[in-house]
Motif scaffolding. Structure first.
Motif, mmCIF file in Angstrom:
data_model
loop_
_atom_site.group_PDB
_atom_site.id
_atom_site.type_symbol
_atom_site.label_atom_id
_atom_site.label_comp_id
_atom_site.label_asym_id
_atom_site.label_seq_id
_atom_site.Cartn_x
_atom_site.Cartn_y
_atom_site.Cartn_z
ATOM 1 N N GLY A 20 12.716 4.949 8.746
ATOM 2 C CA GLY A 20 11.771 4.009 8.734
ATOM 3 C C GLY A 20 12.095 2.948 8.155
ATOM 4 O O GLY A 20 13.770 2.540 8.101
ATOM 5 N N THR A 21 11.206 2.066 8.333
ATOM 6 C CA THR A 21 11.501 0.719 7.943
ATOM 7 C C THR A 21 11.051 0.249 6.720
ATOM 8 O O THR A 21 11.664 0.799 5.709
ATOM 9 C CB THR A 21 10.484 -0.279 8.431
ATOM 10 N N ASP A 73 7.078 4.358 9.821
ATOM 11 C CA ASP A 73 6.853 2.016 9.561
ATOM 12 C C ASP A 73 5.290 2.440 10.354
ATOM 13 O O ASP A 73 4.346 2.680 10.413
ATOM 14 C CB ASP A 73 7.582 1.981 10.677
ATOM 15 N N ALA A 74 4.977 0.592 10.967
ATOM 16 C CA ALA A 74 3.879 0.550 10.988
ATOM 17 C C ALA A 74 3.173 0.996 12.227
ATOM 18 O O ALA A 74 1.667 0.801 11.724
ATOM 19 C CB ALA A 74 4.010 -1.432 11.521
ATOM 20 N N ASP A 75 3.955 0.848 13.326
ATOM 21 C CA ASP A 75 3.099 2.256 14.118
ATOM 22 C C ASP A 75 2.544 3.557 13.409
ATOM 23 O O ASP A 75 1.660 4.150 14.770
ATOM 24 C CB ASP A 75 4.265 2.608 15.584
ATOM 25 N N THR A 76 4.007 3.904 12.716
ATOM 26 C CA THR A 76 2.970 5.412 12.254
ATOM 27 C C THR A 76 1.936 5.947 10.622
ATOM 28 O O THR A 76 1.872 6.705 10.718
ATOM 29 C CB THR A 76 4.484 6.197 11.750
ATOM 30 N N THR A 77 2.004 4.861 10.663
ATOM 31 C CA THR A 77 0.550 4.836 9.155
ATOM 32 C C THR A 77 -0.608 3.827 9.119
ATOM 33 O O THR A 77 -1.069 3.281 8.694
ATOM 34 C CB THR A 77 2.115 4.329 8.103
ATOM 35 N N THR A 78 -0.998 4.212 10.711
ATOM 36 C CA THR A 78 -2.361 3.412 10.664
ATOM 37 C C THR A 78 -3.754 4.782 10.186
ATOM 38 O O THR A 78 -2.983 5.846 9.921
ATOM 39 C CB THR A 78 -2.580 3.682 12.119
ATOM 40 N N GLY A 79 -4.527 3.949 9.467
ATOM 41 C CA GLY A 79 -5.680 4.895 8.870
ATOM 42 C C GLY A 79 -5.360 4.568 7.358
ATOM 43 O O GLY A 79 -4.422 4.492 6.919
ATOM 44 N N LYS A 80 -6.529 4.936 6.869
ATOM 45 C CA LYS A 80 -6.653 5.109 5.281
ATOM 46 C C LYS A 80 -5.233 5.551 4.424
ATOM 47 O O LYS A 80 -4.646 5.255 3.788
ATOM 48 C CB LYS A 80 -7.983 5.634 4.887
ATOM 49 N N GLU A 81 -5.050 6.809 5.074
ATOM 50 C CA GLU A 81 -4.176 8.470 4.573
ATOM 51 C C GLU A 81 -2.910 7.841 5.475
ATOM 52 O O GLU A 81 -2.429 9.220 5.073
ATOM 53 C CB GLU A 81 -4.675 9.632 4.334
ATOM 54 N N HIS A 111 -0.672 6.131 5.010
ATOM 55 C CA HIS A 111 0.868 5.734 4.250
ATOM 56 C C HIS A 111 1.374 7.319 3.290
ATOM 57 O O HIS A 111 2.310 8.206 3.032
ATOM 58 C CB HIS A 111 1.069 5.491 3.303
ATOM 59 N N ASN A 112 0.398 8.260 2.438
ATOM 60 C CA ASN A 112 -0.146 9.108 2.100
ATOM 61 C C ASN A 112 0.318 10.314 2.383
ATOM 62 O O ASN A 112 1.350 11.381 1.898
ATOM 63 C CB ASN A 112 -0.988 9.361 0.788
ATOM 64 N N GLN A 113 0.250 10.012 3.454
ATOM 65 C CA GLN A 113 0.357 11.365 4.261
ATOM 66 C C GLN A 113 1.985 12.262 4.226
ATOM 67 O O GLN A 113 2.547 13.007 4.681
ATOM 68 C CB GLN A 113 -1.151 12.054 6.012
ATOM 69 N N ILE A 114 2.628 10.982 5.281
ATOM 70 C CA ILE A 114 3.368 10.660 5.620
ATOM 71 C C ILE A 114 5.418 11.284 4.238
ATOM 72 O O ILE A 114 5.175 12.402 4.188
ATOM 73 C CB ILE A 114 4.559 9.562 6.191
ATOM 74 N N LEU A 115 4.211 10.526 2.801
ATOM 75 C CA LEU A 115 4.800 10.198 1.897
ATOM 76 C C LEU A 115 4.767 11.844 1.628
ATOM 77 O O LEU A 115 5.305 12.159 0.448
ATOM 78 C CB LEU A 115 4.886 9.242 0.838
ATOM 79 N N ARG A 116 3.263 12.290 1.442
ATOM 80 C CA ARG A 116 3.287 13.662 0.374
ATOM 81 C C ARG A 116 4.281 14.546 1.145
ATOM 82 O O ARG A 116 4.725 15.577 0.235
ATOM 83 C CB ARG A 116 1.726 13.297 0.762
ATOM 84 N N ILE A 133 0.721 -1.114 0.131
ATOM 85 C CA ILE A 133 0.197 0.357 -0.388
ATOM 86 C C ILE A 133 0.903 1.307 0.285
ATOM 87 O O ILE A 133 0.795 2.199 -0.568
ATOM 88 C CB ILE A 133 -1.172 0.065 1.075
ATOM 89 N N ALA A 134 2.394 1.079 0.816
ATOM 90 C CA ALA A 134 3.024 2.166 0.578
ATOM 91 C C ALA A 134 3.391 3.107 -0.657
ATOM 92 O O ALA A 134 3.430 4.355 -0.490
ATOM 93 C CB ALA A 134 4.232 1.866 1.463
#
Length: 745
Positions: free
Chosen positions: A558-559, A531-539, A541-546, A269-270
């Protein structure tokens, strides 16, 4: 008379066969192959769900004794007949029940409420409507008057209608009143289905970079073969940053021009954020996505849109492989080496093998792509089963990064006890000074490895699994311990539960700890953690990457998910803090996964105009997987690893079947594994290892034993698996135990 062959939705091996039911005449139009039905089952005629896998006008039994289908479900996507054939192939190859295989190819099955937009239109002229309004006013039918007034006050009501929800919620008109006026012929209610679209905020921007000579050669070769009717299986082996995604888009465009459809598989998903941006920019509304973080309604709607031919490209992880396209012309599998393409539930299929099989069934081409191909894919190229394309240089002007291997044993001798080596610290400082970005990669999640007592050595473990609990920080300190397998939690103990010592604390290194160290060592830097602990919720991954893509932070910690497939032009330094960590995994693929991970991590640096540097920190600087990754020399690694696999009879040279047996009772788990071994030994031409305790010997209160069977003959291993399944059906004493099979994972 029409009869249906129905697979019952029940996970019992003895019932894994079709049962014939009579289709009532009024349901014949709905009872198609792949439809979900409700049927009476067993002596008590218990209502159960099942799937129609065949239709016939010939009864198998006395028609008077044949039970009838009770209902054909209107909700749920009907499986294409070829997907049911694919499910049967998966059942035969991976040892699942037909019911499990059907569930894999039909992931959207639960009742989902359709999203509908409704409008009310006048069915008579406005003058007649006003006369009716006056009539109802005299009769004191106030609700009818409110509705007709609403229609009369809407200037463009004849073209646009009046919103149904507005009438019900604002004008306070009941559905019964609306229905009554409709029956009188005064109004018409029009419905339009709305789709929950996860891409509704995306922008289309058709930018087409000019392909270089290597890229164009691949596109031309594929298109020439495709136009001549060749539907082959291909591997694009290109160094990181060589422009494989641009090639995929050109191949897809060619296939779409022929009136066909395409599936793009991505490993995690990332990767969705950047991948979807690029594909949507090129193809617009022809694209949709499928992944686990979409709502059930969004997933349902994407399958409906695909089935109705309203989209031509589906992007997603392995479940997207079963998109119900009937004109499928191309399956692209990006980063084909990724372990997430291997299913961890029954049937334990590999998306690569299923993609090739679906391609054969529908006459579609399959294109695999990777900078670090799996040994299986490259071995098949050497055997002539796949067509190989090689890309040896990066697209555009970017060059490959310079990679430095730092021996952490020497750092220790120099009294550097930091997690950052001296060369890495210096390079980070230089990047920060130049306003360039840094990625720091660690193959761990959470705060630290485990919690242990320094006095007696006790490690705090999960009560239900034979693994250590992982510390998690809340409010600046470790307060909870979690099991990453079953989810169990405990409070962080203040003293050792065994000896009572107060010398208890966290050991090991986690991303959260690294983030704290980065903030302390480089106080002026903006830091993000993924990582898996900071990317909960539908968005998540996208929020951090953006944020990182928009340069809102200088350093991303990150992992694995941060080093796969992402393209950040301003990242000029990648630091791998524990390059050899995955070498210590208890698996025959440990060296391969280490090489792939390091090569992918190195590929994140210097993808723009600025040159990139990479630092591998390791205690095993001489290991061939690390040395080959530093040189980005896949063939050197492939030859050395293949020699090891040849010597030990591992895939792709041979095949290996894992037999995992479970029981709630430890003694019974041991006893069952011994009996299974005795049954396996009746077959000749195999190498048998075990039984032994599984790597995680206890999981969620189940005791686990494992055996490995090796053979170069794949059908022989399938026969062994079938023999064990048949034997298990006869064993009443082991009905409360479980056995799973996994091939070449």
């Amino acid at each position: 008379m029409l009869f249906a062959e129905v697979i019952v939705d029940i996970s019992i091996k003895s019932l894994d066969r079709p049962f014939q039911y009579l289709v009532p005449q009024e349901m014949e139009g709905q009872a198609v192959v792949g439809a979900q039905v409700v049927i009476p089952f067993g002596m008590g005629n218990r209502q159960m769900k099942g799937f129609i896998i065949g239709l016939s006008d010939t009864p198998n039994f006395d028609v008077n004794k044949t039970k009838r289908i009770l209902k054909v479900e209107k909700q749920g996507v009907v499986a294409e007949s070829h997907l049911l054939s694919l499910a049967y192939w998966m059942k035969e190859n991976y040892g699942a029940s037909m019911n499990d295989a059907i569930k894999a190819v039909m992931p959207v099955r639960r009742e989902i409420k359709e999203k509908v937009e409704r409008f009310i239109f006048p069915k008579i002229s406005m003058d007649e409507l006003a006369a009716q309004r006056d009539f109802f006013l005299q009769k004191h039918n106030v609700a009818r008057v409110r509705l007709l007034n609403g229609l009369l006050e809407q200037e463009s009501v004849m073209e646009e209608g009046l919103d149904y929800d507005y009438v019900v919620k604002v004008l306070k008109v009941s559905q019964a009143v609306i229905r009554g006026l409709e029956e009188r012929g005064l109004i018409l209610v029009s419905s339009k289905q709305l789709y929950r679209n996860p891409l509704e905020n995306q922008l289309q921007c058709d930018s087409r970079p000019l392909l270089n000579q290597e890229q164009q050669a691949v596109v031309d070769s594929f298109c020439k073969k495709y136009d001549s009717g060749v539907r082959g299986d291909y591997l694009i082996h290109g160094v990181t940053g060589s422009g494989k995604t641009e090639i995929y888009m050109n191949l897809i465009e060619h296939v779409l021009d022929q009136g066909q459809q395409a599936i793009v598989l991505i490993p995690e998903i990332a990767l969705t954020f950047q991948t979807v941006n690029r594909f949507y920019g090129r193809f617009g509304d022809k694209v949709s996505i499928m992944h686990s973080r979409l709502s059930a309604g969004e997933r349902y709607d994407q399958f409906l849109r695909a089935k109705r031919g309203e989209i031509q490209i589906m992007i997603g992880p392995r479940s997207a492989l079963f998109t119900p396209f009937d004109r499928l012309g191309l399956i692209v599998m990006d980063e084909e080496h990724e372990s997430s393409y291997q299913s961890d539930s029954m049937p334990k299929y590999h998306a690569r093998e299923v993609a090739v099989q679906r391609g054969k069934m529908l006459g579609a081409s399959v294109v695999l792509g990777s900078a670090t191909p799996s040994l299986e894919a490259y071995y098949r190229c050497e055997k002539g089963e796949y067509i190989l394309y090689s890309l040896k240089r990066r697209a555009g002007s970017a060059g490959l990064p310079d990679v430095q291997i730092v021996d952490m044993r020497e750092e220790l001798k120099a009294k550097n006890y930091s997690v950052f080596s001296r060369p890495l610290q210096k390079m980070i400082e230089q990047r920060l000074a130049k306003k360039e970005q840094v990625i720091l990669f660690l193959n761990r999640r959470g705060y630290a490895g485990f919690v242990s007592c320094r006095l007696c050595g006790e490690v705090i473990q999960c009560d239900s699994c034979s693994v250590s609990l992982k510390p998690h920080e809340y409010g600046g300190r470790v307060t909870r311990l979690k099991c990453h397998y079953c989810g169990a939690e405990k409070p962080m103990p203040s003293v050792c539960p065994v000896c009572g010592s107060k010398y208890i604390g966290t050991f090991g290194l986690g991303t959260q700890q690294v983030e704290e160290m980065v903030r302390k060592r480089f106080p002026g830097a903006g830091v993000l953690r993924m990582d898996a602990d900071t990317t909960t919720g539908k968005e998540g991954h996208n929020q951090i990457l953006r944020a990182f893509s928009e340069q809102q932070a200088d350093i991303l910690v990150g992992t694995q998910m941060i080093v796969k497939g992402h393209d950040f032009p301003n990242v000029t330094l990648v630091g791998v803090l524990a390059a050899d960590l995955s070498l210590n995994a208890n698996h025959y693929r440990a060296s391969e996964r280490t090489f792939q991970l390091l090569a992918q991590a190195a590929g994140r640096a210097g993808r723009g105009e600025k040159p990139g540097d990479v630092v591998f920190q390791t205690y095993q600087p001489e290991h061939y997987s690390i040395v080959s990754a530093a040189r980005e020399d896949y063939l050197d690694f492939y030859r050395q690893e293949l020699a090891v696999r040849q010597m030990l009879h591992y895939p792709p040279i041979s095949n290996i079947l894992e037999v995992l047996s479970f029981s709630k009772e430890k003694e019974k788990a041991t006893e069952l594994s011994v009996k299974l071994r005795e049954e396996i030994e009746k077959e000749e031409g195999i190498v048998l290892l075990g039984p032994n305790d599984a790597p995680i010997a206890k999981l969620r209160d189940w005791y686990r034993r494992v055996m490995y069977i090796k053979s170069g003959d794949y059908p022989l291993l399938c026969r062994v698996r079938n023999r064990l399944e048949a034997w298990l059906l006869m064993q009443e004493e082991y009905k409360d135990c479980m056995v799973t099979f996994d091939m070449n994972s």
